[in-house]
Write a protein that holds these residues in place. Sequence first.
Motif, mmCIF file in Angstrom:
data_model
loop_
_atom_site.group_PDB
_atom_site.id
_atom_site.type_symbol
_atom_site.label_atom_id
_atom_site.label_comp_id
_atom_site.label_asym_id
_atom_site.label_seq_id
_atom_site.Cartn_x
_atom_site.Cartn_y
_atom_site.Cartn_z
ATOM 1 N N VAL A 11 0.868 -1.163 0.000
ATOM 2 C CA VAL A 11 0.000 0.000 0.000
ATOM 3 C C VAL A 11 0.913 1.224 0.000
ATOM 4 N N GLU A 12 0.840 1.991 -1.090
ATOM 5 C CA GLU A 12 1.718 3.157 -1.252
ATOM 6 C C GLU A 12 0.932 4.420 -0.947
ATOM 7 N N MET A 13 1.380 5.166 0.061
ATOM 8 C CA MET A 13 0.692 6.402 0.439
ATOM 9 C C MET A 13 1.603 7.579 0.132
ATOM 10 N N ASP A 14 1.298 8.268 -0.971
ATOM 11 C CA ASP A 14 2.105 9.413 -1.380
ATOM 12 C C ASP A 14 1.778 10.606 -0.482
ATOM 13 N N ALA A 70 2.249 -1.170 4.466
ATOM 14 C CA ALA A 70 2.155 0.099 3.747
ATOM 15 C C ALA A 70 3.443 0.884 3.899
ATOM 16 N N VAL A 71 3.689 1.760 2.917
ATOM 17 C CA VAL A 71 4.800 2.698 3.018
ATOM 18 C C VAL A 71 4.206 4.084 2.810
ATOM 19 N N LYS A 72 4.518 4.991 3.746
ATOM 20 C CA LYS A 72 3.876 6.307 3.701
ATOM 21 C C LYS A 72 4.894 7.439 3.609
ATOM 22 N N TRP A 333 10.825 2.690 2.570
ATOM 23 C CA TRP A 333 10.617 1.774 1.432
ATOM 24 C C TRP A 333 11.279 0.420 1.683
ATOM 25 N N THR A 334 12.529 0.422 2.142
ATOM 26 C CA THR A 334 13.206 -0.871 2.342
ATOM 27 C C THR A 334 12.523 -1.665 3.456
#
Length: 399
Positions: A11-14, A70-72, A333-334
């Motif tokens: 889940v990518e949270m820009d 997720a990555v936020k 991210w990693t």
Amino acid sequence: MAKIQMKTPLVEMDGDEMTRILWQMIKDKLILPYVDLKTEYYDLGLPERERTKDQVTVDAANANKKYGVAVKCATITPNRQRVEEYNLSEMWKSPNGTIRAILDGTVFRAPILIDSVKPQVRSWKKPITIARHAYGDVYKATEYRIPGEGKAELLFTAKDGTEMRETIYDFECAGVLQGQYNKDSSIVSFAHSCFKFALETEQDLWFSTKDTISKQYDQTFKLIFEDIYEKEYKAAFEQKGITYFYTLIDDAVARVIRSEGGFIWACKNYDGDVMSDMVSTAFGSLAMMTSVLVSPDGKFEYEAAHGTVTRHYYRYLKGEETSTNPMATIFAWTGALRKRGELDALPDLVAFADRLEAACLKTLNDGIMTKDLVGLVEKGTPVTAVNSAAFMDAIAERM
Ligand code: NAP
Ligand code: MG
């Protein structure tokens, strides 16, 4: 070279401002060339939150619950000035607060250490991770000033009408009064998150409160942790050779300073607020601090500990060169890719995360760094200060 494959999407949270710029650069330069990236994308940038009446934040949090990892990117928490700047119809709530409320988690923050930036505390050799309970206590307290003489009482009325009543103080003059609370359910979640994270990262867990003085309130925290540890985690801890250690907060503070680091320190809300600023400053800077929200049912949200670096963004918009440190965002991210790899049994993805982190550290240890770090490194270390793009190019070269 064949790209590394993924199974479940991240889940990518820009997000916003300078970190949004870094976000795209990190993907373009450091991830997309190597990984066949699968994400479910949510734009938590302020314009999209405004357009969707903040529904996008709720949707992103629910996707985090569904997929697990997720990555936020850092996001703006609007204040009055932002309402004007972005022409907002409402002062939208902090996305982190919304996500935390939906996932019900604990935030773990740990510094990224490099050889040339020595901690202010000489004995610290390994990172200290602070686990802050982010619910209740003084942050949800009711308080007021007492104008003068009178009796203050603590009253609880049970659902069936029975009352518990106790005098707090018979005021003979003006003063102050405060009522705070916490819930067993929240403390239980906090405990599970901490024990799970300790097992995950194979580090000792310390927990500290002031139960000698607060014989009901803090004692409840101590007993809940103890009970859950004995019943559900003791065997697993012993198997991994890690320990759970409870001590008074003042004793913990003294021990932390004398320690080598390398453990998790679970703190009540206020202690965690104060101690995480002390620990992060003593280790270096917020730009070198990772942060992960872990829910009691084992969902993870990785992010940087710093904000959107507004001052740099305004300079970037004017076309000036900026040297913003992307380390914390790269490590978000990693962290997320490694966790996805572990959950989906993808050793190549785990190895990629390790390799990217190693390349980052190698770049820094080669003296190539963003400007914020230049002032922190040991005197005499040869350094080359670069902008964010050149820093990432140097990392890519080392990959
Ligand atoms: P910030 O973005 O953390 O930046 C404060 C200052 O710290 C910067 O001006 C910069 O100092 C330095 N800094 C922080 N991160 C850096 C990096 N990666 N590289 C180099 N320098 C860095 O805090 P803020 O300016 O108070 O907040 C800006 C916005 O971020 C606000 O709208 C706030 O709501 C939001 N925020 C979001 C989060 C989150 O999403 N988790 C957390 C905190 C704040 P110099 O200018 O001296 O170089
Ligand atoms: Mg604080």
